[in-house]
Design a protein around this motif. Structure first.
Motif, mmCIF file in Angstrom:
data_model
loop_
_atom_site.group_PDB
_atom_site.id
_atom_site.type_symbol
_atom_site.label_atom_id
_atom_site.label_comp_id
_atom_site.label_asym_id
_atom_site.label_seq_id
_atom_site.Cartn_x
_atom_site.Cartn_y
_atom_site.Cartn_z
ATOM 1 N N GLY A 189 -6.700 -1.097 -11.506
ATOM 2 C CA GLY A 189 -6.634 -0.108 -12.573
ATOM 3 C C GLY A 189 -5.237 -0.016 -13.156
ATOM 4 O O GLY A 189 -4.274 0.188 -12.419
ATOM 5 N N LEU A 190 -5.113 -0.171 -14.457
ATOM 6 C CA LEU A 190 -3.816 -0.094 -15.139
ATOM 7 C C LEU A 190 -3.742 1.167 -15.992
ATOM 8 O O LEU A 190 -4.674 1.487 -16.737
ATOM 9 N N THR A 191 -2.616 1.856 -15.885
ATOM 10 C CA THR A 191 -2.354 3.056 -16.672
ATOM 11 C C THR A 191 -0.917 3.016 -17.158
ATOM 12 O O THR A 191 -0.110 2.224 -16.675
ATOM 13 N N LYS A 192 -0.598 3.906 -18.087
ATOM 14 C CA LYS A 192 0.772 3.999 -18.569
ATOM 15 C C LYS A 192 1.525 5.161 -17.931
ATOM 16 O O LYS A 192 2.676 5.397 -18.263
ATOM 17 N N ASN A 193 0.859 5.863 -17.013
ATOM 18 C CA ASN A 193 1.553 6.881 -16.222
ATOM 19 C C ASN A 193 1.053 6.796 -14.789
ATOM 20 O O ASN A 193 0.035 6.162 -14.510
ATOM 21 N N SER A 194 1.747 7.417 -13.870
ATOM 22 C CA SER A 194 1.421 7.273 -12.449
ATOM 23 C C SER A 194 0.294 8.180 -11.986
ATOM 24 O O SER A 194 -0.129 8.094 -10.844
ATOM 25 N N ASP A 195 -0.248 9.021 -12.853
ATOM 26 C CA ASP A 195 -1.288 9.973 -12.472
ATOM 27 C C ASP A 195 -2.676 9.350 -12.651
ATOM 28 O O ASP A 195 -3.503 9.831 -13.420
ATOM 29 N N TYR A 196 -2.938 8.284 -11.922
ATOM 30 C CA TYR A 196 -4.167 7.506 -12.067
ATOM 31 C C TYR A 196 -5.424 8.358 -11.898
ATOM 32 O O TYR A 196 -6.399 8.185 -12.623
ATOM 33 N N TYR A 197 -5.411 9.267 -10.951
ATOM 34 C CA TYR A 197 -6.636 10.001 -10.620
ATOM 35 C C TYR A 197 -6.884 11.211 -11.513
ATOM 36 O O TYR A 197 -7.883 11.904 -11.348
ATOM 37 N N SER A 198 -6.038 11.456 -12.483
ATOM 38 C CA SER A 198 -6.257 12.545 -13.423
ATOM 39 C C SER A 198 -7.393 12.180 -14.392
ATOM 40 O O SER A 198 -7.458 11.050 -14.877
ATOM 41 N N ALA A 199 -8.246 13.140 -14.671
ATOM 42 C CA ALA A 199 -9.341 12.916 -15.620
ATOM 43 C C ALA A 199 -8.824 12.689 -17.039
ATOM 44 O O ALA A 199 -9.548 12.198 -17.886
#
Length: 144
Positions: free
Chosen positions: A68-78
């Motif tokens: 899973g790639l995101t632009k912030n570290s809060d991956y598990y946030s809805a």
């Protein structure tokens, strides 16, 4: 005889595991991206991949691998948009797909998931459709 059968089965299982391809992710974006990896045993880890050419790779092993790639570290946030690459190695074939959850963090930027063997379909739009290719292929996801 049972011991010999078990040993032979173990050797074949080990051999098939070591023959699987790799999962590589290259970040061509101008900012760091965050990678959250989950495996079938529900173990997970998170790291950042550096901007402007940062790279991560590991061997694809077994079923239920999620990158899973995101632009912030809060991956598990809805509220966090996620690009998710799923990969499973089964019986000589790697099944793979690219999907988004809560929006596409790379909307308007290029995304490409490709394998290095003939017949491996390249995915440039995260539509969730599943593709299949030989487990000898190495796969590369490039963002930006």
């Amino acid at each position: 005889m049972l011991s010999t059968t078990f040993t032979i089965a173990s050797v074949f299982a080990l051999a098939s595991t070591t023959l699987a391809g790799t999962a590589g992710i290259k970040n061509n974006c101008g900012q760091d991206v965050f990678l959250t990896i989950t495996h079938s045993d529900q173990s997970h880890s998170q790291m950042s991949i550096a901007a402007n050419g940062g790279y991560f790779s590991e061997q694809i092993n077994g079923q239920g691998n999620s990158y899973g790639l995101t632009k912030n570290s809060d991956y598990y946030s809805a509220n966090t948009p996620k690009l998710i690459w799923g990969a499973s190695d089964s019986a000589g074939t790697i099944y793979y797909s690219l999907n988004t959850v809560n929006g596409n963090p790379f909307d308007g930027q290029s995304v490409s998931l490709s394998g290095n063997q003939p017949g491996c379909a390249t995915i440039t739009s995260p539509d969730g459709s599943t593709k299949a290719c030989t487990d000898k292929a190495d796969f590369y996801l490039q963002v930006c």
